[in-house]
Design a protein around this motif. Structure first.
Motif, PDB file in Angstrom:
ATOM      1  N   LEU A  58       0.732  -1.324  -0.037  1.00  0.00           N
ATOM      2  CA  LEU A  58      -0.166   0.003  -0.244  1.00  0.00           C
ATOM      3  C   LEU A  58       0.851   1.239  -0.045  1.00  0.00           C
ATOM      4  N   LYS A  59       1.931   1.198   0.531  1.00  0.00           N
ATOM      5  CA  LYS A  59       2.742   2.288   0.659  1.00  0.00           C
ATOM      6  C   LYS A  59       4.441   1.750   0.901  1.00  0.00           C
ATOM      7  N   VAL A  60       5.333   2.748   0.439  1.00  0.00           N
ATOM      8  CA  VAL A  60       6.774   2.320   0.656  1.00  0.00           C
ATOM      9  C   VAL A  60       7.192   3.563   1.432  1.00  0.00           C
ATOM     10  N   LEU A  61       7.692   3.171   2.683  1.00  0.00           N
ATOM     11  CA  LEU A  61       8.288   4.401   3.535  1.00  0.00           C
ATOM     12  C   LEU A  61       9.697   4.240   3.583  1.00  0.00           C
ATOM     13  N   LYS A  62      10.270   5.481   3.546  1.00  0.00           N
ATOM     14  CA  LYS A  62      11.814   5.304   3.977  1.00  0.00           C
ATOM     15  C   LYS A  62      11.961   6.241   5.199  1.00  0.00           C
ATOM     16  N   PRO A  63      12.488   5.435   6.326  1.00  0.00           N
ATOM     17  CA  PRO A  63      12.569   6.170   7.684  1.00  0.00           C
ATOM     18  C   PRO A  63      13.846   6.963   7.555  1.00  0.00           C
ATOM     19  N   ILE A  64      13.779   8.167   8.000  1.00  0.00           N
ATOM     20  CA  ILE A  64      15.121   9.092   8.119  1.00  0.00           C
ATOM     21  C   ILE A  64      15.497   9.280   9.479  1.00  0.00           C
ATOM     22  N   LYS A  65      14.668   9.179  10.577  1.00  0.00           N
ATOM     23  CA  LYS A  65      14.977   9.531  11.691  1.00  0.00           C
ATOM     24  C   LYS A  65      14.354   8.605  12.926  1.00  0.00           C
ATOM     25  N   THR A  66      14.858   8.082  13.751  1.00  0.00           N
ATOM     26  CA  THR A  66      14.267   7.442  14.980  1.00  0.00           C
ATOM     27  C   THR A  66      15.030   7.892  16.355  1.00  0.00           C
ATOM     28  N   PHE A  67      13.970   8.378  17.346  1.00  0.00           N
ATOM     29  CA  PHE A  67      14.536   8.824  18.463  1.00  0.00           C
ATOM     30  C   PHE A  67      13.405   8.736  19.656  1.00  0.00           C
ATOM     31  N   LYS A  68      13.927   8.839  20.787  1.00  0.00           N
ATOM     32  CA  LYS A  68      13.056   8.714  22.040  1.00  0.00           C
ATOM     33  C   LYS A  68      12.363  10.079  22.441  1.00  0.00           C
ATOM     34  N   VAL A  69      11.045   9.986  22.591  1.00  0.00           N
ATOM     35  CA  VAL A  69      10.570  11.178  22.951  1.00  0.00           C
ATOM     36  C   VAL A  69       9.552  11.151  24.362  1.00  0.00           C
ATOM     37  N   ALA A  70       9.756  12.165  25.082  1.00  0.00           N
ATOM     38  CA  ALA A  70       9.132  12.376  26.352  1.00  0.00           C
ATOM     39  C   ALA A  70       8.097  13.375  26.389  1.00  0.00           C
ATOM     40  N   ASN A  71       8.310  14.325  25.404  1.00  0.00           N
ATOM     41  CA  ASN A  71       7.174  15.380  25.608  1.00  0.00           C
ATOM     42  C   ASN A  71       7.261  16.061  24.235  1.00  0.00           C
ATOM     43  N   GLU A  72       6.469  17.008  24.162  1.00  0.00           N
ATOM     44  CA  GLU A  72       6.309  17.959  22.950  1.00  0.00           C
ATOM     45  C   GLU A  72       7.833  18.469  22.509  1.00  0.00           C
ATOM     46  N   LYS A  73       8.433  19.094  23.581  1.00  0.00           N
ATOM     47  CA  LYS A  73       9.710  19.706  22.967  1.00  0.00           C
ATOM     48  C   LYS A  73      10.711  18.721  22.410  1.00  0.00           C
ATOM     49  N   ASP A  74      10.578  17.538  22.696  1.00  0.00           N
ATOM     50  CA  ASP A  74      11.546  16.475  22.335  1.00  0.00           C
ATOM     51  C   ASP A  74      11.285  16.240  20.863  1.00  0.00           C
ATOM     52  N   LEU A  75       9.799  16.162  20.641  1.00  0.00           N
ATOM     53  CA  LEU A  75       9.439  15.954  19.224  1.00  0.00           C
ATOM     54  C   LEU A  75       9.697  17.032  18.420  1.00  0.00           C
ATOM     55  N   TYR A  76       9.557  18.296  18.724  1.00  0.00           N
ATOM     56  CA  TYR A  76       9.876  19.368  17.964  1.00  0.00           C
ATOM     57  C   TYR A  76      11.149  19.433  17.764  1.00  0.00           C
ATOM     58  N   ARG A  77      12.238  19.310  18.644  1.00  0.00           N
ATOM     59  CA  ARG A  77      13.593  19.523  18.565  1.00  0.00           C
ATOM     60  C   ARG A  77      14.287  18.483  17.438  1.00  0.00           C
ATOM     61  N   ASN A  78      13.726  17.386  17.727  1.00  0.00           N
ATOM     62  CA  ASN A  78      14.072  16.226  16.881  1.00  0.00           C
ATOM     63  C   ASN A  78      13.727  16.239  15.314  1.00  0.00           C
ATOM     64  N   VAL A  79      12.460  16.925  15.031  1.00  0.00           N
ATOM     65  CA  VAL A  79      11.869  17.146  13.888  1.00  0.00           C
ATOM     66  C   VAL A  79      12.688  18.132  13.123  1.00  0.00           C
ATOM     67  N   TYR A  80      12.857  19.226  13.951  1.00  0.00           N
ATOM     68  CA  TYR A  80      13.602  20.578  13.592  1.00  0.00           C
ATOM     69  C   TYR A  80      14.886  20.142  12.964  1.00  0.00           C
TER      70      TYR A  80
END
Length: 385
Positions: A58-80
């Motif tokens: 149905l889809k072919v995905l290419k992972p570009i980053k995996t990280f631990k996330v404890a809160n929204e700041k972790d999410l924002y920083r790692n995506v940024y």
């Protein structure tokens, strides 16, 4: 993106072994089955080939980053921190799909919005311009998956689901998904070595998918676009080479593929879809009521169909399924008849013992793919010969 990297192909529940086999046959490395997905390794060209050639993905995905996330700041920083302007241009539109099973976040929409803010802020910081978000048909799709406290950001190389092959313009009330149809055919062992009949062909999906398997035609050859075409590293020349090489592996088919439907509108729709798939040379469709037909060919016949379940198409279920069994017994000797139904009670009225039963899902409905072997003469004679 040079060299091999890990990718993930998504599929329907129960199709993981089929997809894994497809990937191995195409030449993927480190193939591992998951739940509704298969991970594998390949290079840029293989990613193009996977999108073009996989029948059950149905889809072919290419992972570009995996990280631990404890809160929204972790999410924002790692995506940024990802270099988004090196992945796609600011004049492209994008959308974010989030799936999660996590105690950290309770709302997938919130995760998507936070990730969107990070991407937009990165573009503003680097190129002083931001790309626009477009939820419907964006140029670039980004997939975020959070399980417990682990977040994986992937690029969706396919864009719209790969079941959208590009040939099916017209559908009926209850069309079968193209990936589901292809997977059921692969489950059944269809290999193009006999004549084929779909006696209730609807919009013709089984007919087209059966012809493409028989001729080894890439299932997405009629599709015009993929999301990877909007990435900065898109190599149009390499993509063309992959398409040309795949087309050279097609094979001739020396049997008949026949479709029946009693509704004139269904016959017209399926004929148009077959034409759109450029398969009119292999497939013929006639207006016929299956219950008043006989086996149209000599020798072995392979049958696959999707009868009404009584869910969206009103029928007298018990009587209808009894007539299926009677027609097979009386008019279709030497036939391997496969059908899928989500009405498990209805199967009891067919009056035949299935030789195989395979669990499947049609949308959210749990279904069974069943095979009835109709022998020439009696079954006893068959075993004695």
């Amino acid at each position: 993106m040079a060299g091999n990297y890990k990718m993930m192909a998504k599929t329907l529940f129960g199709f993981e072994p089929l997809l894994a086999k497809e990937l191995r046959d195409l030449g993927a490395g480190h193939v591992q089955e998951g739940v509704r997905n298969v991970t594998f390794e390949g290079d840029l060209g293989f990613m193009y080939k996977a999108n073009l050639c996989l029948r059950t993905a149905l889809k072919v995905l290419k992972p570009i980053k995996t990280f631990k996330v404890a809160n929204e700041k972790d999410l924002y920083r790692n995506v940024y921190e990802l270099d988004w302007p090196e992945i796609f241009d600011q004049d492209k539109t994008f959308a974010i799909d989030t799936t999660m099973s996590s105690d950290v976040f309770s709302n997938s929409m919130f995760v998507s919005l936070k990730a969107k803010d990070a991407i937009v802020d990165k573009f503003r910081a680097v190129v002083r311009q931001r790309p626009d978000v477009r939820t419907q048909d964006p140029d670039v799709r980004i997939n975020i998956h959070i399980f417990k406290n682990t977040c994986t950001v992937s690029l969706d190389s396919s864009g719209s689901s790969l079941h959208q092959r590009g040939y099916r313009i017209l559908t009926n009330i209850a069309p079968i998904n193209e990936v589901l149809a292809a997977g059921l055919l692969l489950h059944s062992g269809w290999d193009g070595n006999t004549d084929f009949l779909d006696p209730m062909c609807g919009s013709g999906t089984f007919l087209v998918e059966a012809a493409m398997i028989a001729c080894n035609i890439p299932p997405n050859i009629n599709r015009e676009s993929y999301a990877f075409m909007h990435w900065k590293d898109y190599d149009a020349e390499l993509h063309k080479k992959i398409v040309d090489a795949s087309l050279k592996k097609t094979r001739e088919f020396h049997h008949k593929i026949i479709g029946y439907d009693k509704a004139p509108s269904a016959v017209r729709k399926s004929q148009e879809n077959v034409e759109n798939a450029n398969l009119s040379a292999y497939i013929s469709i006639e207006r016929k009521d299956f219950f008043y037909t006989e086996k149209p060919v000599d020798g072995k016949l392979f049958m696959m169909f999707n009868p009404p379940y009584g869910e969206r198409l009103p029928i007298e279920v018990d009587e209808f399924y009894a007539k299926i069994g009677d027609t097979l017994k009386q008019a279709y000797p030497g036939t391997n008849a496969w059908m899928i139904t989500s009405n498990l009670e209805a199967l009891k009225h067919v009056g035949l013992r299935p030789s195989k039963k395979i669990k499947a899902f049609n949308g959210k409905l749990e279904a069974r793919l069943v095979e009835y072997e109709m022998y020439e003469g009696s079954k006893k004679q068959k075993h004695q010969s």
